[in-house]
Design an enzyme around this catalytic site. Sequence first.
Site, PDB file in Angstrom:
ATOM      1  N   ASN A   3      -3.257  -5.417   2.965  1.00 25.08           N
ATOM      2  CA  ASN A   3      -3.643  -3.986   2.781  1.00 25.08           C
ATOM      3  C   ASN A   3      -4.412  -3.966   4.101  1.00 25.08           C
ATOM      4  OD1 ASN A   3      -4.644  -1.548   1.975  1.00 25.08           O
ATOM      5  ND2 ASN A   3      -5.748  -2.290   0.282  1.00 25.08           N
TER       6      ASN A   3
ATOM      7  N   LYS B 148      -5.321  -0.848   4.950  1.00 27.00           N
ATOM      8  CA  LYS B 148      -6.529   0.237   4.407  1.00 27.00           C
ATOM      9  C   LYS B 148      -6.334   1.297   5.488  1.00 27.00           C
ATOM     10  CE  LYS B 148      -9.072  -2.765   1.455  1.00 27.00           C
ATOM     11  NZ  LYS B 148     -10.433  -3.082   0.755  1.00 27.00           N
TER      12      LYS B 148
ATOM     13  N   HIS C 146      -5.154   1.344  -6.373  1.00 21.13           N
ATOM     14  CA  HIS C 146      -6.345   0.538  -5.804  1.00 21.13           C
ATOM     15  C   HIS C 146      -7.757   0.780  -6.251  1.00 21.13           C
ATOM     16  CE1 HIS C 146      -8.921  -1.341  -2.668  1.00 21.13           C
ATOM     17  NE2 HIS C 146      -8.109  -2.293  -2.353  1.00 21.13           N
TER      18      HIS C 146
ATOM     19  N   SER D  30     -11.660 -10.691  -1.314  1.00 18.79           N
ATOM     20  CA  SER D  30     -12.219 -11.573  -0.305  1.00 18.79           C
ATOM     21  C   SER D  30     -11.339 -12.904  -0.051  1.00 18.79           C
ATOM     22  CB  SER D  30     -13.612 -12.082  -0.664  1.00 18.79           C
ATOM     23  OG  SER D  30     -14.206 -10.945  -0.520  1.00 18.79           O
TER      24      SER D  30
ATOM     25  N   GLY E  10     -13.941  -6.999  -0.234  1.00 17.22           N
ATOM     26  CA  GLY E  10     -14.669  -6.691   0.953  1.00 17.22           C
ATOM     27  C   GLY E  10     -16.053  -7.344   0.980  1.00 17.22           C
TER      28      GLY E  10
ATOM     29  N   GLU F  40     -10.339   1.383  -4.506  1.00 11.90           N
ATOM     30  CA  GLU F  40     -10.759   2.531  -3.712  1.00 11.90           C
ATOM     31  C   GLU F  40     -10.452   3.783  -4.134  1.00 11.90           C
ATOM     32  OE1 GLU F  40     -10.059   0.366  -0.229  1.00 11.90           O
ATOM     33  OE2 GLU F  40     -11.518  -1.204  -0.605  1.00 11.90           O
TER      34      GLU F  40
ATOM     35  N   GLU G  99      -7.649  -7.350  -8.888  1.00  4.93           N
ATOM     36  CA  GLU G  99      -8.510  -7.060  -7.907  1.00  4.93           C
ATOM     37  C   GLU G  99     -10.114  -6.989  -8.563  1.00  4.93           C
ATOM     38  OE1 GLU G  99      -6.743  -6.729  -3.910  1.00  4.93           O
ATOM     39  OE2 GLU G  99      -7.302  -4.688  -4.788  1.00  4.93           O
TER      40      GLU G  99
HETATM   41  P1  PGA Z   1     -10.772  -7.970   0.819  1.00  7.22           P
HETATM   42  O1  PGA Z   1      -9.626  -6.630   0.167  1.00  7.22           O
HETATM   43  O2  PGA Z   1      -9.414  -9.083   0.930  1.00  7.22           O
HETATM   44  O3  PGA Z   1     -11.271  -7.160   2.092  1.00  7.22           O
HETATM   45  O4  PGA Z   1     -11.680  -8.244   0.063  1.00  7.22           O
HETATM   46  C1  PGA Z   1      -8.655  -6.794  -0.821  1.00  7.22           C
HETATM   47  C2  PGA Z   1      -8.357  -5.404  -1.021  1.00  7.22           C
HETATM   48  O5  PGA Z   1      -8.941  -4.484  -1.254  1.00  7.22           O
HETATM   49  O6  PGA Z   1      -7.038  -5.283  -1.429  1.00  7.22           O
END
Ligand code: PGA
Length: 251
Positions: free
Chosen positions: A9, A11, A93, A209, A169, A95, A163
Amino acid sequence: MRQKLAAGNWKMNGLVSDLGMIDTLTSAHPKPSSEVLLCLPATLIAPAVQRFAKAPVSFGGQDCHAETSGAFTGDVSAAMLKDAGATHVILGHSERRTAYDEQDDAVRAKAQAVTAAGLTAIICVGESLEDREAAKTLDLIGGQMSGSIPDEATGGNFVLAYEPIWAIGTGLTPTMDQIAEVHDFMRAQLEDRFGEGIGQSVRLLYGGSVKPANADEIFAVPNVDGALVGGASLKAEDFGGIVKALDAAEG
Ligand code: PGA
């Protein structure tokens, strides 16, 4: 047998000039046994599909509108992502759930649009740290699953990603027991709702992560069929390390 899936992803990261990363990735991993997918900013899907048509990688979007077309300034539809060459769309997601206040019913409507367009929906669920500390994780995930996953879901048109919001992140990851608990729960919920056949065929991804250093132990957890990877999907070496760990887990 569920084919493993390594999904990146990006983003809101990446320009056409960054697509060279995919050359490096696919040269280092020319024949992955896992399915390899990169969910790119919408602007990069068509150029990536054209440039890497023969490479062992497919491309997806990160969100879409529930309608096919219309007066929705700034949005893209599932049909448009398909037209660009996408095969998958990430939906719900955290976010988007947080920053755009997307609720389960909106995610479900989008998922219906994605499956109607012939694409695969990757629906994300996950708890906040407060929910986990209040021992609400499974209740919350059960609620997100029943609210967000449409009745049309099958192993062919739908992937579920766990997730935990606090792991995205941050460099933090749950313990392997915590991941196992949630993934076993999700499998059981899917079997209850859709029956054993479909419930067993849906792929369950862990995200938050994931990096080469922790991929082996995460992929050894039962009912983890792959990963949804943010930060580490931007670097060929890191994402390649995760693909390699997933291929080894297939073994
Ligand atoms: P990350 O993000 O691997 O940077 O923790 C995962 C995601 O948001 O899908």
